[in-house]
Design a protein around this motif. Structure first.
Motif, PDB file in Angstrom:
ATOM      1  N   MET A   1       0.835  -1.440   0.249  1.00 28.21           N
ATOM      2  CA  MET A   1       0.127  -0.529  -0.108  1.00 28.21           C
ATOM      3  C   MET A   1       0.864   0.910   0.267  1.00 28.21           C
ATOM      4  O   MET A   1       1.320   1.552   1.102  1.00 28.21           O
ATOM      5  N   SER A   2       1.059   2.417  -1.100  1.00 26.14           N
ATOM      6  CA  SER A   2       0.833   3.663  -0.597  1.00 26.14           C
ATOM      7  C   SER A   2       0.834   4.397  -0.729  1.00 26.14           C
ATOM      8  O   SER A   2      -0.863   4.355  -1.174  1.00 26.14           O
ATOM      9  N   ARG A   3       0.805   5.829  -0.159  1.00 25.05           N
ATOM     10  CA  ARG A   3      -0.033   7.039   0.121  1.00 25.05           C
ATOM     11  C   ARG A   3       1.066   8.070  -0.660  1.00 25.05           C
ATOM     12  O   ARG A   3       2.294   8.326   0.446  1.00 25.05           O
ATOM     13  N   SER A   4       0.274   8.876  -1.007  1.00 27.06           N
ATOM     14  CA  SER A   4       0.708   9.758  -1.810  1.00 27.06           C
ATOM     15  C   SER A   4      -0.084  11.122  -1.596  1.00 27.06           C
ATOM     16  O   SER A   4      -0.946  11.424  -1.928  1.00 27.06           O
ATOM     17  N   ASP A   5       0.874  11.916  -0.957  1.00 32.03           N
ATOM     18  CA  ASP A   5       0.117  13.273  -0.363  1.00 32.03           C
ATOM     19  C   ASP A   5       1.260  14.240  -0.078  1.00 32.03           C
ATOM     20  O   ASP A   5       2.071  14.110  -0.308  1.00 32.03           O
ATOM     21  N   THR A   6       0.365  15.387  -0.388  1.00 34.87           N
ATOM     22  CA  THR A   6       1.228  16.660  -0.801  1.00 34.87           C
ATOM     23  C   THR A   6       0.834  17.580   0.283  1.00 34.87           C
ATOM     24  O   THR A   6      -0.506  17.971   1.064  1.00 34.87           O
ATOM     25  N   SER A   7       1.975  18.485   0.961  1.00 29.88           N
ATOM     26  CA  SER A   7       1.690  19.319   1.853  1.00 29.88           C
ATOM     27  C   SER A   7       1.222  20.628   1.730  1.00 29.88           C
ATOM     28  O   SER A   7       0.879  21.224   2.841  1.00 29.88           O
ATOM     29  N   ARG A   8       1.100  20.614   0.266  1.00 29.24           N
ATOM     30  CA  ARG A   8       1.243  22.789  -0.219  1.00 29.24           C
ATOM     31  C   ARG A   8      -0.389  22.530  -1.458  1.00 29.24           C
ATOM     32  O   ARG A   8      -0.805  23.732  -0.570  1.00 29.24           O
ATOM     33  N   TYR A   9      -0.498  21.529  -1.896  1.00 28.51           N
ATOM     34  CA  TYR A   9      -2.370  21.325  -2.179  1.00 28.51           C
ATOM     35  C   TYR A   9      -3.088  20.268  -1.675  1.00 28.51           C
ATOM     36  O   TYR A   9      -2.703  19.689  -0.793  1.00 28.51           O
ATOM     37  N   ARG A  10      -4.340  20.680  -1.111  1.00 30.93           N
ATOM     38  CA  ARG A  10      -5.378  19.761  -1.635  1.00 30.93           C
ATOM     39  C   ARG A  10      -6.791  19.044  -2.809  1.00 30.93           C
ATOM     40  O   ARG A  10      -6.834  20.902  -3.094  1.00 30.93           O
ATOM     41  N   LEU A  11      -6.488  18.731  -2.957  1.00 26.77           N
ATOM     42  CA  LEU A  11      -7.042  18.574  -4.427  1.00 26.77           C
ATOM     43  C   LEU A  11      -7.203  17.133  -4.670  1.00 26.77           C
ATOM     44  O   LEU A  11      -6.899  16.440  -4.631  1.00 26.77           O
ATOM     45  N   ARG A  12      -8.947  17.279  -4.672  1.00 28.42           N
ATOM     46  CA  ARG A  12     -10.058  16.435  -4.343  1.00 28.42           C
ATOM     47  C   ARG A  12     -11.380  16.154  -5.386  1.00 28.42           C
ATOM     48  O   ARG A  12     -11.898  16.791  -5.493  1.00 28.42           O
ATOM     49  N   LEU A  13     -11.635  15.126  -5.079  1.00 24.63           N
ATOM     50  CA  LEU A  13     -12.343  15.052  -6.596  1.00 24.63           C
ATOM     51  C   LEU A  13     -13.528  13.254  -6.030  1.00 24.63           C
ATOM     52  O   LEU A  13     -13.366  12.767  -5.752  1.00 24.63           O
ATOM     53  N   THR A  14     -15.033  14.201  -6.113  1.00 24.73           N
ATOM     54  CA  THR A  14     -15.710  13.468  -5.012  1.00 24.73           C
ATOM     55  C   THR A  14     -16.970  13.613  -5.976  1.00 24.73           C
ATOM     56  O   THR A  14     -17.250  14.675  -6.347  1.00 24.73           O
ATOM     57  N   GLY A  15     -18.240  12.977  -5.548  1.00 30.26           N
ATOM     58  CA  GLY A  15     -19.219  12.596  -5.975  1.00 30.26           C
ATOM     59  C   GLY A  15     -20.048  12.565  -5.609  1.00 30.26           C
ATOM     60  O   GLY A  15     -19.875  11.119  -4.973  1.00 30.26           O
ATOM     61  N   TRP A  16     -21.187  12.314  -4.981  1.00 25.33           N
ATOM     62  CA  TRP A  16     -22.172  11.999  -4.354  1.00 25.33           C
ATOM     63  C   TRP A  16     -23.966  11.616  -5.185  1.00 25.33           C
ATOM     64  O   TRP A  16     -24.294  12.379  -5.786  1.00 25.33           O
ATOM     65  N   LEU A  17     -23.896  10.268  -4.297  1.00 25.35           N
ATOM     66  CA  LEU A  17     -25.888  10.219  -5.053  1.00 25.35           C
ATOM     67  C   LEU A  17     -26.801   9.704  -3.818  1.00 25.35           C
ATOM     68  O   LEU A  17     -26.479   9.842  -2.520  1.00 25.35           O
TER      69      LEU A  17
END
Length: 431
Positions: free
Chosen positions: A287-303
């Motif tokens: 399991m690799s988890r890659s995160d940035t401390s400078r930006y927050r970029l998220r794409l979500t969808g809901w129903l």
């Protein structure tokens, strides 16, 4: 008086003739052997020869009286000479000397048959390992040359076959200490400059398959798909490697994979920091988890399921996609911009906001809805790793909304929502 003298004479004769009055007999209680050669002798070979001589001499001498050993010393020396000379290869017994005592010492002097080995070159070959794993194996085997130098330097070239048992035992001890997940076999070219070919190969069980997962909480997971093939090639190096070897080097391998991924150009541009964890078994999970401390970029969808509009009908805007783009002003402060798409009626929404992390589990948020031209305030509390409680209040419709969210896995969550009019469920996808 005559009677007393006669009794004393008889008593003296009895005491002098009684066995208990005889001098004690000294016997051989221990036999030690010292084997030397005219030229130098490898310590490991010397130790084995001394054990052999001690065994032969022990059969002849141990438990006998010192006097009897002294009386037959020459005969026993000759017998040890003949017996040991027959089992030797590469040496001739020159002289045997016995020093009789309670701890008898047997000295044996040898003469080599031919030239002795003055230099040992070891060629190590690692079978079935990719370059990444081979480098780790070779590092664990860094001092394996000493195993062969200790056993061969100074040995007659004709005696190499005789020392195979000593070498095999010594090599197995070294592998058990430094590389226990591998076995080793060797071949020796017996010359003055001896060449040794050592082949090491893995023990079972080995890794059969590798399952890779790549995740991020700060960039859309779909952006990691472009680098999945690169990461898969790296972790495939673990296939065929002993399970215990990977466990022993797990921390180092995880750091290698993470650093190599972070060196990719797109990861550097986003200032990504990766951590890699492994569940090591024959079927290995990475399991690799890659995160940035400078930006927050998220794409979500809901129903939304069960949500009604003002007229009590199914809400036409139950499906929504949201893109969140934020920049971190500090570790606690974020400025962000939201874009919402309602594909059922192709409507759009925009909002800008500020998020403040109050603690490791608590956030407060203020955003301005550019479509409705009103503010929205919100707060969230992480109750547990998979549970989140949140609340928001919209000034444009004067309605508050509370939700309890359960994170089913990294890509899917389920919320239960309540406002002043109704309650409903929401399926949330994280892309």
């Amino acid at each position: 008086m005559r009677i007393i003298l006669a009794l004393l004479a008889v008593l003296g004769w009895l005491v002098g003739s009684h066995p208990a009055a005889a001098a004690p007999v000294q016997r051989v209680e221990k036999v030690t052997a010292v084997v030397t050669a005219a030229d130098s002798m490898p310590p490991l070979v010397q130790k084995r020869m001394q054990q052999s001589v001690q065994a032969i001499a022990g059969q002849l001498i141990d438990g006998q009286t010192v006097a009897s050993v002294e009386a037959s010393c020459q005969q026993k020396e000759q017998l040890i000479h003949e017996v040991f000379d027959k089992v030797l290869v590469g040496y001739t017994v020159s002289q045997v000397t016995i020093h009789p005592a309670a701890e008898t010492k047997v000295e044996v002097l040898l003469l080599p048959w031919s030239d002795v080995i003055t230099r040992v070159d070891v060629d190590v070959q690692v079978e079935g390992m990719p370059p990444r794993m081979e480098s780790l194996v070779r590092r664990d085997l860094a001092e394996v040359d000493t195993v062969f130098r200790d056993a061969l330097t100074g040995l007659p070239t004709a005696a190499t076959d005789w020392t195979n048992g000593v070498l095999k035992h010594h090599l197995n001890d070294y592998l058990a200490s430094h590389l226990p997940e591998f076995r080793g076999d060797f071949e020796i070219d017996p010359e003055s400059e001896a060449k040794v070919k050592l082949v090491v190969y893995p023990k079972l069980p080995v890794v059969r398959t590798v399952d890779l997962s790549m995740r991020s909480d700060t960039v859309p997971n779909v952006t990691l798909l472009a680098r999945r093939e690169v990461m898969q090639d790296k972790v495939d190096d673990l296939v065929g490697v002993p399970v215990e070897f990977i466990k022993r080097h797990q921390r180092e391998l995880s750091q290698q994979f993470a650093q190599e991924l972070d060196q990719l150009s797109d990861f550097r541009s986003y200032h990504m920091k990766t951590t890699v964890s492994m569940d090591v078994a024959e079927r290995l999970h990475v399991m690799s988890r890659s995160d940035t401390s400078r930006y927050r970029l998220r794409l979500t969808g809901w129903l939304d399921i069960g949500r009604k509009d003002k007229n009590g009908h199914e809400d036409d805007e139950s499906l929504l996609f949201r893109f969140h783009a934020g920049t971190m002003l500090s570790q606690q402060d974020e400025l962000f911009f939201l874009v919402d798409l309602m594909p059922q009626d192709m409507d759009w929404g925009w909002a800008a906001g500020y998020d403040r992390r109050l603690s490791s589990r608590t956030h407060a948020q203020l955003r301005y809805d550019l479509h409705e031209r009103r503010f929205v305030i919100a707060a969230s509390q992480q109750l547990a790793p998979r549970w989140l409680l949140r609340y928001e209040y919209r000034f444009f419709d004067k309605n508050g909304e509370a939700a309890l969210c359960y994170k089913m896995h990294d890509f899917l969550g389920l919320e239960y929502l309540v406002d002043r009019h109704q309650n409903w469920f929401r399926l949330i996808g994280n892309f």
